[in-house]
Design an enzyme around this catalytic site. Structure first.
Site, PDB file in Angstrom:
ATOM      1  N   HIS A   7       2.519   0.127  12.768  1.00  0.00           N
ATOM      2  CA  HIS A   7       2.624   0.390  11.307  1.00  0.00           C
ATOM      3  C   HIS A   7       1.539   0.517  10.280  1.00  0.00           C
ATOM      4  CE1 HIS A   7       4.978  -1.102   7.581  1.00  0.00           C
ATOM      5  NE2 HIS A   7       5.466   0.233   7.781  1.00  0.00           N
ATOM      6  N   SER A  39       0.647  -5.950  15.028  1.00  0.00           N
ATOM      7  CA  SER A  39       0.774  -5.643  16.478  1.00  0.00           C
ATOM      8  C   SER A  39       1.620  -4.537  16.672  1.00  0.00           C
ATOM      9  CB  SER A  39       1.377  -6.941  17.104  1.00  0.00           C
ATOM     10  OG  SER A  39       2.524  -7.021  16.411  1.00  0.00           O
ATOM     11  N   THR A  40       1.672  -3.815  15.788  1.00  0.00           N
ATOM     12  CA  THR A  40       2.576  -2.484  15.897  1.00  0.00           C
ATOM     13  C   THR A  40       1.623  -1.104  15.294  1.00  0.00           C
ATOM     14  OG1 THR A  40       3.806  -2.329  13.769  1.00  0.00           O
ATOM     15  CG2 THR A  40       4.678  -3.733  15.794  1.00  0.00           C
ATOM     16  N   ARG A  82     -15.034  -7.121   2.512  1.00  0.00           N
ATOM     17  CA  ARG A  82     -14.910  -5.882   1.635  1.00  0.00           C
ATOM     18  C   ARG A  82     -14.081  -6.194   0.276  1.00  0.00           C
ATOM     19  NH1 ARG A  82     -15.702  -5.075   6.352  1.00  0.00           N
ATOM     20  NH2 ARG A  82     -16.679  -3.323   7.447  1.00  0.00           N
ATOM     21  N   ALA A 115       0.841  -1.070  -0.198  1.00  0.00           N
ATOM     22  CA  ALA A 115      -0.128  -0.122  -0.131  1.00  0.00           C
ATOM     23  C   ALA A 115       0.932   1.180   0.075  1.00  0.00           C
ATOM     24  CB  ALA A 115      -0.834  -0.013   1.134  1.00  0.00           C
ATOM     25  N   GLU A 175       3.738   1.945  -1.583  1.00  0.00           N
ATOM     26  CA  GLU A 175       4.047   2.250  -2.995  1.00  0.00           C
ATOM     27  C   GLU A 175       2.938   2.747  -3.744  1.00  0.00           C
ATOM     28  OE1 GLU A 175       5.048  -0.625  -1.306  1.00  0.00           O
ATOM     29  OE2 GLU A 175       6.434   0.552  -0.552  1.00  0.00           O
ATOM     30  N   ILE A 178      -4.657  -3.185   4.051  1.00  0.00           N
ATOM     31  CA  ILE A 178      -3.588  -3.179   5.163  1.00  0.00           C
ATOM     32  C   ILE A 178      -4.338  -3.877   6.172  1.00  0.00           C
ATOM     33  CG2 ILE A 178      -2.283  -1.918   6.771  1.00  0.00           C
ATOM     34  CD1 ILE A 178      -2.629   0.431   4.618  1.00  0.00           C
ATOM     35  N   ILE A 179      -3.926  -4.973   6.777  1.00  0.00           N
ATOM     36  CA  ILE A 179      -4.318  -5.767   7.819  1.00  0.00           C
ATOM     37  C   ILE A 179      -3.588  -5.162   9.241  1.00  0.00           C
ATOM     38  CG2 ILE A 179      -4.960  -8.100   8.885  1.00  0.00           C
ATOM     39  CD1 ILE A 179      -5.275  -9.131   6.165  1.00  0.00           C
TER      40      ILE A 179
HETATM   41  N1  LIG Z   1       1.498  -4.819   6.336  1.00  0.00           N
HETATM   42  C1  LIG Z   1       0.990  -4.529   5.238  1.00  0.00           C
HETATM   43  C2  LIG Z   1       1.908  -3.858   4.327  1.00  0.00           C
HETATM   44  N2  LIG Z   1       3.235  -3.476   4.465  1.00  0.00           N
HETATM   45  C3  LIG Z   1       4.014  -3.094   3.498  1.00  0.00           C
HETATM   46  C4  LIG Z   1       3.866  -1.574   3.284  1.00  0.00           C
HETATM   47  O1  LIG Z   1       3.092  -1.338   2.548  1.00  0.00           O
HETATM   48  C5  LIG Z   1       5.090  -1.303   2.192  1.00  0.00           C
HETATM   49  O2  LIG Z   1       5.139  -2.219   1.082  1.00  0.00           O
HETATM   50  C6  LIG Z   1       6.496  -1.469   3.124  1.00  0.00           C
HETATM   51  O3  LIG Z   1       6.283  -0.602   4.330  1.00  0.00           O
HETATM   52  C7  LIG Z   1       7.845  -1.157   2.176  1.00  0.00           C
HETATM   53  O4  LIG Z   1       7.722   0.259   1.915  1.00  0.00           O
HETATM   54  N3  LIG Z   1       1.278  -3.374   3.078  1.00  0.00           N
HETATM   55  C8  LIG Z   1       0.158  -3.730   2.694  1.00  0.00           C
HETATM   56  O5  LIG Z   1      -0.351  -3.355   1.357  1.00  0.00           O
HETATM   57  N4  LIG Z   1      -0.751  -4.376   3.623  1.00  0.00           N
HETATM   58  C9  LIG Z   1      -0.358  -4.765   4.644  1.00  0.00           C
HETATM   59  O6  LIG Z   1      -1.240  -5.202   5.519  1.00  0.00           O
HETATM   60  C1  LIG Z   2       0.804  -2.825   7.878  1.00  0.00           C
HETATM   61  C2  LIG Z   2       1.888  -3.618   8.406  1.00  0.00           C
HETATM   62  O1  LIG Z   2       2.897  -3.760   8.045  1.00  0.00           O
HETATM   63  C3  LIG Z   2       1.462  -4.585   9.532  1.00  0.00           C
HETATM   64  O2  LIG Z   2       0.266  -5.428   9.291  1.00  0.00           O
HETATM   65  C4  LIG Z   2       2.535  -5.573   9.889  1.00  0.00           C
HETATM   66  O3  LIG Z   2       2.426  -5.906  11.140  1.00  0.00           O
HETATM   67  P1  LIG Z   2       2.960  -5.621  12.491  1.00  0.00           P
HETATM   68  O4  LIG Z   2       2.160  -4.317  12.895  1.00  0.00           O
HETATM   69  O5  LIG Z   2       2.766  -6.752  13.445  1.00  0.00           O
HETATM   70  O6  LIG Z   2       4.440  -5.542  12.278  1.00  0.00           O
END
Ligand SMILES: Nc1c(NC[C@H](O)[C@H](O)[C@H](O)CO)[nH]c(=O)[nH]c1=O
Ligand SMILES: CC(=O)[C@@H](O)COP(=O)(O)O
Length: 173
Positions: A90, A87-88, A129, A58, A60, A83-84
């Site tokens: 992010h 546990s952080t 969804r 996402a 990118e 994006i799921i």
């Molecule tokens: N955890 C998810 C991610 N993480 C990866 C980021 O989107 C990105 O590719 C990375 O941080 C490198 O720049 N992406 C998703 O689309 N969905 C997720 O659940």
């Molecule tokens: C959006 C993410 O990168 C995330 O789902 C990754 O999982 P975590 O927060 O446990 O590192």
């Protein structure tokens, strides 16, 4: 619980180019988002040319949307991703930054950017969804895109130029 899908807009006849920028991450769900979007577009914009670009995640999506608009701006860009939450923080950081970036691009380039880069709690929400039919965000993306293309084609007809009066040199004018 989220509301159901918006109603189908009217079918648009004119040929238009639509670009889908979709992340691959969580591909079981993002592939389904793409498939539902393309299927709905085929019904609502049968003459459209639909380009598809897949990116890793996402995060990118916005930079790819910006590049597509700058190099060969389509009538509308559809941003898809899933994006799921983990546990952080992010997930929230990615979700919020993508949302803000996409809105900035749309308003900067005056080009509709449809935002269906979803942030969900779990696979159950993702399934409803992306794969399910009642809340399918891929179909919702296609309907929003076709509506916006129709609206902007009407604006081109009724408001072709820059109608904001430029300030004259005479400040009193
Ligand atoms: N955890 C998810 C991610 N993480 C990866 C980021 O989107 C990105 O590719 C990375 O941080 C490198 O720049 N992406 C998703 O689309 N969905 C997720 O659940
Ligand atoms: C959006 C993410 O990168 C995330 O789902 C990754 O999982 P975590 O927060 O446990 O590192």
């Amino acid at each position: 619980m989220s509301s159901a899908l918006p109603p189908k807009p009217r079918v648009i006849g004119p040929k238009a180019r639509i670009c889908i920028v979709a992340s691959k991450y969580n591909e079981k769900f993002t592939d389904a988002l793409v498939e539902n979007t393309i299927e709905e577009l085929a019904e609502l914009a049968p003459n459209a040319r639909v380009d598809l670009i897949r990116v890793p995640g996402a995060f990118e999506v916005p930079v790819t949307v910006a590049t597509v608009i700058e190099r060969e701006a389509p009538a509308c860009v559809i941003a898809l991703g899933l994006i799921i939450r983990g546990s952080t923080d992010h997930a929230d950081l990615v979700g919020k930054s993508v949302t803000y970036a996409l809105q900035q691009l749309a308003t900067r380039y005056k080009r509709p950017v449809i935002h269906e880069v979803l942030l969900v709690e779990d696979e159950k929400q993702a399934y409803a969804r992306c794969i399910g039919s009642q809340l399918n965000r891929g179909r919702e993306a296609a309907r929003a895109a076709v509506s916006m293309i129709d609206i902007f084609q009407e604006l081109d007809r009724t408001m072709p130029g820059n109608t904001i009066p430029t300030r004259s040199k005479n400040r009193n004018a």
